[in-house]
Write a protein that holds these residues in place. Structure first.
Motif, PDB file in Angstrom:
ATOM      1  N   LEU A 170     -16.150  30.749  -3.620  1.00 13.51           N
ATOM      2  CA  LEU A 170     -17.449  31.332  -3.927  1.00 13.51           C
ATOM      3  C   LEU A 170     -17.578  31.462  -5.439  1.00 13.51           C
ATOM      4  N   HIS A 171     -18.711  31.049  -5.961  1.00 18.46           N
ATOM      5  CA  HIS A 171     -18.979  31.107  -7.407  1.00 18.46           C
ATOM      6  C   HIS A 171     -20.169  32.022  -7.661  1.00 18.46           C
ATOM      7  N   LEU A 172     -19.975  33.033  -8.507  1.00 22.48           N
ATOM      8  CA  LEU A 172     -21.047  33.938  -8.917  1.00 22.48           C
ATOM      9  C   LEU A 172     -21.417  33.649 -10.369  1.00 22.48           C
ATOM     10  N   THR A 173     -22.702  33.470 -10.639  1.00 23.44           N
ATOM     11  CA  THR A 173     -23.135  33.155 -11.994  1.00 23.44           C
ATOM     12  C   THR A 173     -24.602  33.505 -12.182  1.00 23.44           C
ATOM     13  N   PHE A 174     -25.016  33.595 -13.437  1.00 20.88           N
ATOM     14  CA  PHE A 174     -26.427  33.707 -13.785  1.00 20.88           C
ATOM     15  C   PHE A 174     -26.966  32.398 -14.367  1.00 20.88           C
ATOM     16  N   TRP A 234     -20.581  45.234  -3.877  1.00 14.44           N
ATOM     17  CA  TRP A 234     -19.386  45.050  -3.050  1.00 14.44           C
ATOM     18  C   TRP A 234     -19.650  45.536  -1.621  1.00 14.44           C
ATOM     19  N   LYS A 235     -20.208  46.717  -1.481  1.00 12.72           N
ATOM     20  CA  LYS A 235     -20.442  47.303  -0.158  1.00 12.72           C
ATOM     21  C   LYS A 235     -21.379  46.423   0.671  1.00 12.72           C
ATOM     22  N   ARG A 236     -22.400  45.864   0.033  1.00 15.46           N
ATOM     23  CA  ARG A 236     -23.393  45.070   0.749  1.00 15.46           C
ATOM     24  C   ARG A 236     -22.904  43.657   1.077  1.00 15.46           C
ATOM     25  N   ASN A 237     -21.844  43.202   0.413  1.00 22.38           N
ATOM     26  CA  ASN A 237     -21.412  41.813   0.592  1.00 22.38           C
ATOM     27  C   ASN A 237     -19.927  41.671   0.915  1.00 22.38           C
ATOM     28  N   LYS A 238     -19.231  42.776   1.179  1.00 16.92           N
ATOM     29  CA  LYS A 238     -17.769  42.735   1.317  1.00 16.92           C
ATOM     30  C   LYS A 238     -17.315  41.714   2.361  1.00 16.92           C
ATOM     31  N   GLU A 239     -17.925  41.723   3.508  1.00 18.31           N
ATOM     32  CA  GLU A 239     -17.513  40.802   4.567  1.00 18.31           C
ATOM     33  C   GLU A 239     -17.692  39.351   4.131  1.00 18.31           C
ATOM     34  N   TYR A 240     -18.788  39.083   3.441  1.00 19.39           N
ATOM     35  CA  TYR A 240     -19.039  37.733   2.928  1.00 19.39           C
ATOM     36  C   TYR A 240     -18.003  37.357   1.878  1.00 19.39           C
ATOM     37  N   PHE A 241     -17.745  38.243   0.924  1.00 22.05           N
ATOM     38  CA  PHE A 241     -16.751  37.969  -0.113  1.00 22.05           C
ATOM     39  C   PHE A 241     -15.378  37.677   0.495  1.00 22.05           C
ATOM     40  N   ASP A 242     -15.004  38.454   1.482  1.00 25.89           N
ATOM     41  CA  ASP A 242     -13.681  38.323   2.087  1.00 25.89           C
ATOM     42  C   ASP A 242     -13.507  37.040   2.888  1.00 25.89           C
ATOM     43  N   SER A 243     -14.605  36.328   3.139  1.00 29.33           N
ATOM     44  CA  SER A 243     -14.507  35.086   3.912  1.00 29.33           C
ATOM     45  C   SER A 243     -14.048  33.906   3.062  1.00 29.33           C
ATOM     46  N   PHE A 244     -13.893  34.124   1.732  1.00 25.20           N
ATOM     47  CA  PHE A 244     -13.504  33.038   0.833  1.00 25.20           C
ATOM     48  C   PHE A 244     -12.032  33.151   0.446  1.00 25.20           C
ATOM     49  N   ASP A 245     -11.449  32.003   0.086  1.00 24.75           N
ATOM     50  CA  ASP A 245     -10.060  31.959  -0.374  1.00 24.75           C
ATOM     51  C   ASP A 245      -9.946  32.296  -1.852  1.00 24.75           C
ATOM     52  N   LEU A 246     -11.002  32.014  -2.603  1.00 23.69           N
ATOM     53  CA  LEU A 246     -10.988  32.169  -4.056  1.00 23.69           C
ATOM     54  C   LEU A 246     -12.403  32.468  -4.530  1.00 23.69           C
ATOM     55  N   ILE A 247     -12.531  33.335  -5.534  1.00 22.90           N
ATOM     56  CA  ILE A 247     -13.829  33.632  -6.125  1.00 22.90           C
ATOM     57  C   ILE A 247     -13.780  33.341  -7.621  1.00 22.90           C
ATOM     58  N   ILE A 248     -14.846  32.719  -8.113  1.00 19.92           N
ATOM     59  CA  ILE A 248     -15.004  32.425  -9.542  1.00 19.92           C
ATOM     60  C   ILE A 248     -16.245  33.148 -10.043  1.00 19.92           C
ATOM     61  N   THR A 249     -16.122  33.848 -11.166  1.00 21.25           N
ATOM     62  CA  THR A 249     -17.300  34.344 -11.869  1.00 21.25           C
ATOM     63  C   THR A 249     -17.416  33.582 -13.179  1.00 21.25           C
ATOM     64  N   ASN A 264     -13.120  47.079  -7.090  1.00 16.56           N
ATOM     65  CA  ASN A 264     -12.973  47.308  -5.654  1.00 16.56           C
ATOM     66  C   ASN A 264     -11.699  46.710  -5.079  1.00 16.56           C
ATOM     67  N   ASN A 265     -10.746  46.427  -5.987  1.00 23.46           N
ATOM     68  CA  ASN A 265      -9.392  46.038  -5.590  1.00 23.46           C
ATOM     69  C   ASN A 265      -9.368  44.797  -4.693  1.00 23.46           C
ATOM     70  N   PHE A 266     -10.149  43.788  -5.078  1.00 24.86           N
ATOM     71  CA  PHE A 266     -10.138  42.515  -4.366  1.00 24.86           C
ATOM     72  C   PHE A 266      -8.754  41.893  -4.483  1.00 24.86           C
ATOM     73  N   GLN A 267      -8.159  41.489  -3.373  1.00 26.78           N
ATOM     74  CA  GLN A 267      -6.768  41.058  -3.357  1.00 26.78           C
ATOM     75  C   GLN A 267      -6.575  39.547  -3.416  1.00 26.78           C
ATOM     76  N   LYS A 268      -7.629  38.801  -3.116  1.00 25.26           N
ATOM     77  CA  LYS A 268      -7.493  37.341  -3.147  1.00 25.26           C
ATOM     78  C   LYS A 268      -7.641  36.836  -4.586  1.00 25.26           C
ATOM     79  N   PRO A 269      -7.323  35.564  -4.841  1.00 24.91           N
ATOM     80  CA  PRO A 269      -7.429  35.031  -6.202  1.00 24.91           C
ATOM     81  C   PRO A 269      -8.844  35.115  -6.769  1.00 24.91           C
TER      82      PRO A 269
END
Length: 365
Positions: free
Chosen positions: A23-27, A80-95, A108-113
């Motif tokens: 998942l990639h988050l950007t503006f 985080w609260k509104r999207n936690k389940e969605y975020f947790d469905s990914f192996d890696l997140i990039i901002t 929010n102590n995200f544990q994945k990469p």
């Protein structure tokens, strides 16, 4: 902690058919296309959240406009609260683009990469829209602490970001740089706003940025000295590929468009280091802050590694001379070769980074 990541890597990549889910988050649309191109090269599944386009209920329920850039504690918690389940469905997140997006995960102590690609000062703030207390001490501490988290990689897209963090903000957090590749395989030229009567092969393109239009009317100046040019709207790098060259007054430490145009072999004519320093002291000059003269050689425009890609002019009289004496074909071939090597180096950097987060279970180098 490492053993947990190793177990996850084995579960994810144990089969050769498995693909990393990212998942990639950007503006920034340029960052969006950059990571999309990277996903094609490295064969991972990608989804993108373009943060200024998110429905308000998916963001934090209240923030619109420029204040979305200013991620304080409340915004980070709500997103985080509104999207936690969605975020947790990914192996890696990039901002990317603006690093404060990483607060959503760090706080929010995200544990994945998590990869934080710093593209515009790690504490970038939208001052004109600020309706919260950001940046705050807790955010600076999170960035400082992130450097020691085994699941987090802080990287910059240009060298100046390290100087800014360590020497200006006293935040010794990271030292790795991965520049943009600038691939344009995700761009499609369906139409062009450039007037059809423009003879691109005999015309120079002037980007419609602040220093080219507001600081000075560069197009008018060039026309007055006999240099045919066009300044105006365009539809991405494919729309520029037939222009004779690009004449530009830089305004930032780096620019994604620069790498996109290098992929096409485009020649930039820019003020020399001494000339741009003189220009910068005139009224209304803009540089993505802060402008510190002694560090300009870290910008992509004046790094020694990139020197051969540019044609520098010391004055507008000198520009006339450079335009008439440049060997355009030889220069284009040199830029294309530079970009080819740059792409190979950068892809290797990304592979190495992914491997470091998944204990060498992702890519063969």
């Amino acid at each position: 902690m490492r053993s947990i990541f190793l177990l996850c890597a084995i579960l994810i990549f144990g089969s050769s058919s498995a693909q990393l889910k990212v998942l990639h988050l950007t503006f920034h649309n340029g960052c969006k296309k950059e990571i999309e191109s990277l996903s094609s090269e490295l064969n991972f599944n990608l989804e993108t959240m373009v943060m200024h386009k998110l429905p308000i209920e998916q963001f934090d329920g209240r923030t619109i406009g420029g204040d979305r850039y200013n991620i304080d504690s409340k915004k980070a918690f709500e997103i985080w609260k509104r999207n936690k389940e969605y975020f947790d469905s990914f192996d890696l997140i990039i901002t990317s683009d603006t690093a404060p997006l990483s607060r959503i995960f760090l706080q929010n102590n995200f544990q994945k990469p998590l990869i934080i690609w710093v593209c515009n000062r790690f504490d970038y703030t939208e001052l004109g829209s600020r309706a919260c207390d950001f940046p705050d001490k807790a955010y600076y501490q999170m960035i400082q602490d992130a450097a020691n988290k085994p699941n987090v990689a802080l990287i910059s897209y240009t060298e100046f970001e390290h100087v800014y963090a360590t020497r200006i903000k006293n935040t010794k957090a990271w030292n790795q740089t991965i520049q943009p590749i600038g691939q344009t395989n995700k761009f499609v030229l369906n139409s062009s706003p450039i007037p059809k009567h423009i003879n691109k092969k005999e015309t120079f393109f002037v980007p419609p940025y602040h220093n080219d239009t507001i600081f000075m009317n560069l197009s008018k100046k060039l026309s007055s000295i006999g240099i045919p040019n066009y300044c105006g709207r365009y539809n991405g790098p494919l729309d520029l590929q037939d222009f004779k060259g690009i004449i530009h007054i830089p305004y930032a430490w780096s620019n994604l468009a620069l790498f996109e145009n290098w992929e096409r072999g485009k020649i930039y004519f820019i003020p020399s280091l001494s000339f741009i320093c003189r220009l910068s002291r005139e009224h209304n000059f803009f540089w993505s802050p802060p402008l510190i003269y002694r560090y300009l050689t870290l910008s992509e425009w004046y790094r020694k590694e990139n020197k051969s890609n540019f044609v520098f002019f010391n004055s507008f009289d000198d520009l006339i001379h450079k335009i008439s004496t440049t060997d355009y074909e030889t220069k284009k071939l040199q830029i294309l070769e530079f970009h080819k090597q740059h792409k190979n180096k950068t892809l290797k950097q990304w592979k190495t980074l992914f491997n470091s987060l998944f204990n060498n279970q992702v890519y063969s180098i």
